[in-house]
Design an enzyme around this catalytic site. Structure first.
Site, short mmCIF file in Angstrom:
data_model
loop_
_atom_site.label_atom_id
_atom_site.label_comp_id
_atom_site.label_asym_id
_atom_site.label_seq_id
_atom_site.Cartn_x
_atom_site.Cartn_y
_atom_site.Cartn_z
N HIS A 1 -4.52 2.98 2.25
CA HIS A 1 -3.75 3.83 0.84
C HIS A 1 -4.07 3.48 -0.31
CE1 HIS A 1 -1.55 6.65 3.53
NE2 HIS A 1 -1.23 5.64 4.15
N HIS B 1 -5.32 -5.50 8.10
CA HIS B 1 -4.63 -4.23 8.19
C HIS B 1 -5.25 -3.03 9.23
CE1 HIS B 1 -2.13 -1.40 5.90
NE2 HIS B 1 -2.93 -0.59 5.90
N HIS C 1 -0.12 -2.31 8.65
CA HIS C 1 -0.68 -0.87 8.96
C HIS C 1 0.34 0.13 9.98
CE1 HIS C 1 -2.95 2.84 8.67
NE2 HIS C 1 -3.08 2.51 10.13
N GLU D 1 0.77 -1.33 0.01
CA GLU D 1 -0.13 0.10 0.04
C GLU D 1 1.09 1.17 -0.11
OE1 GLU D 1 -2.46 1.04 3.21
OE2 GLU D 1 -0.75 1.02 4.76
N ASN D 2 2.13 1.27 0.56
CA ASN D 2 2.89 2.35 0.28
C ASN D 2 4.22 2.41 -0.53
OD1 ASN D 2 2.38 1.58 3.72
ND2 ASN D 2 1.64 3.59 2.97
FE LIG Z 1 1.35 1.04 5.51
FE LIG Z 2 -2.17 1.37 6.18
#
Ligand SMILES: [Fe+2]
Ligand SMILES: [Fe+2]
Length: 263
Positions: free
Chosen positions: A68, A156, A181, A39-40
């Site tokens: 995200h 998450h 997360h 997600e990042n």
């Molecule tokens: Fe993350």
């Molecule tokens: Fe996250």
């Protein structure tokens, strides 16, 4: 079967350490299946189609995400590309399953690796996060449909209590419940009494000379003055955080979970 689950890959530093270290980890630890939270991946915020494909090409089988996921809007079109193409790269990128049901994308993937069926379920918590559907009841519903014995769940979520509760709730029904997360690894990895491997947070794969991946000066400044600031990824002290779950293919139950942080 031995499964490697890599925690939130943050920006270029995170992608680079995965590229550099993954082949050695797979070889040394006889890894069969690789799952990562991406997600990042795009400078800390979301993931683009080329970055997802770059990660798949490194050998990752399934990418999970979280809050995200929509940061890079082109991911919406990418999800749509997977329609009708059951095992395409686009179909192997997940968003949390408990998002509103008409959102693009999927929260569960079922496939085979080395001819062994497996499933991955992505869920998001609700404590200090957006008000999505109940991840517990969504997990129940998905588990009625999943055929594979080996089932990995990425929870998450922000709150440790919500993640631990999910671990116990799914204990004996899935192979592993792995928290993501918070970007901070927790030291509570264990196999629960029913045979489910569990960790509250696997930790971030990215720059640790930072505040959860972002340049530390920017985040400290934000706490000091509350003024909006554009977050940029940090670069220093890059580490890869992951867990290795060893499980019985016949039952899907976990034998062992091992936490790792490599730099
Ligand atoms: Fe993350
Ligand atoms: Fe996250």
């Amino acid at each position: 079967m031995r499964i490697l689950f890599i925690g939130d890959i943050f920006g270029r530093p995170g992608r680079t350490i995965v590229k550099d270290r993954l082949p050695g980890l797979v070889k040394d630890r006889a890894i069969d299946l690789i799952i990562a939270n991406g997600e990042n991946a795009a400078a800390g915020f979301g993931i683009t189609p080329p970055l997802a494909e770059e990660l798949f090409e490194m050998g990752i089988d399934v990418l999970t995400t979280g809050n995200h996921v929509w940061d890079k809007r082109e991911i919406v079109d990418y999800f749509q590309m997977a329609d009708g193409n059951q095992h395409s790269m686009a179909r192997r990128l997940l968003r949390p399953a408990n998002y509103p049901s008409d959102m693009p994308g999927w929260g569960v993937y079922e496939g085979r690796k080395h001819d062994v069926p497996f499933a991955v379920i992505n869920l998001q918590g609700r404590i200090f996060m957006a008000a999505n559907d109940d991840p517990f009841r969504v997990a129940d519903k998905l588990l009625k449909e999943v055929k594979a014995k080996i089932v990995l769940v990425d929870i998450h979520a922000e709150a440790t209590s919500e993640k631990i509760s999910m671990g116990w709730y799914l204990d004996g029904r899935v192979t592993a419940v792995i928290g993501t997360h918070t970007h901070v690894p927790t030291a509570d990895e264990r196999v629960l009494t029913g045979g489910t491997a569990y960790i509250t947070d696997v930790g971030m794969t990215g720059p640790y000379e930072s505040v959860i991946g972002v340049k530390k000066e920017l985040v400290v400044g934000r706490f000091l003055n509350n003024m909006p600031v554009r977050f940029e990824p940090a670069t220093g002290d890059v580490r890869l955080c992951a867990v290795v779950v060893d499980c019985d293919e016949a039952t899907g139950r976990a034998r062992k979970i091992e936490r790792m942080m490599v730099s």
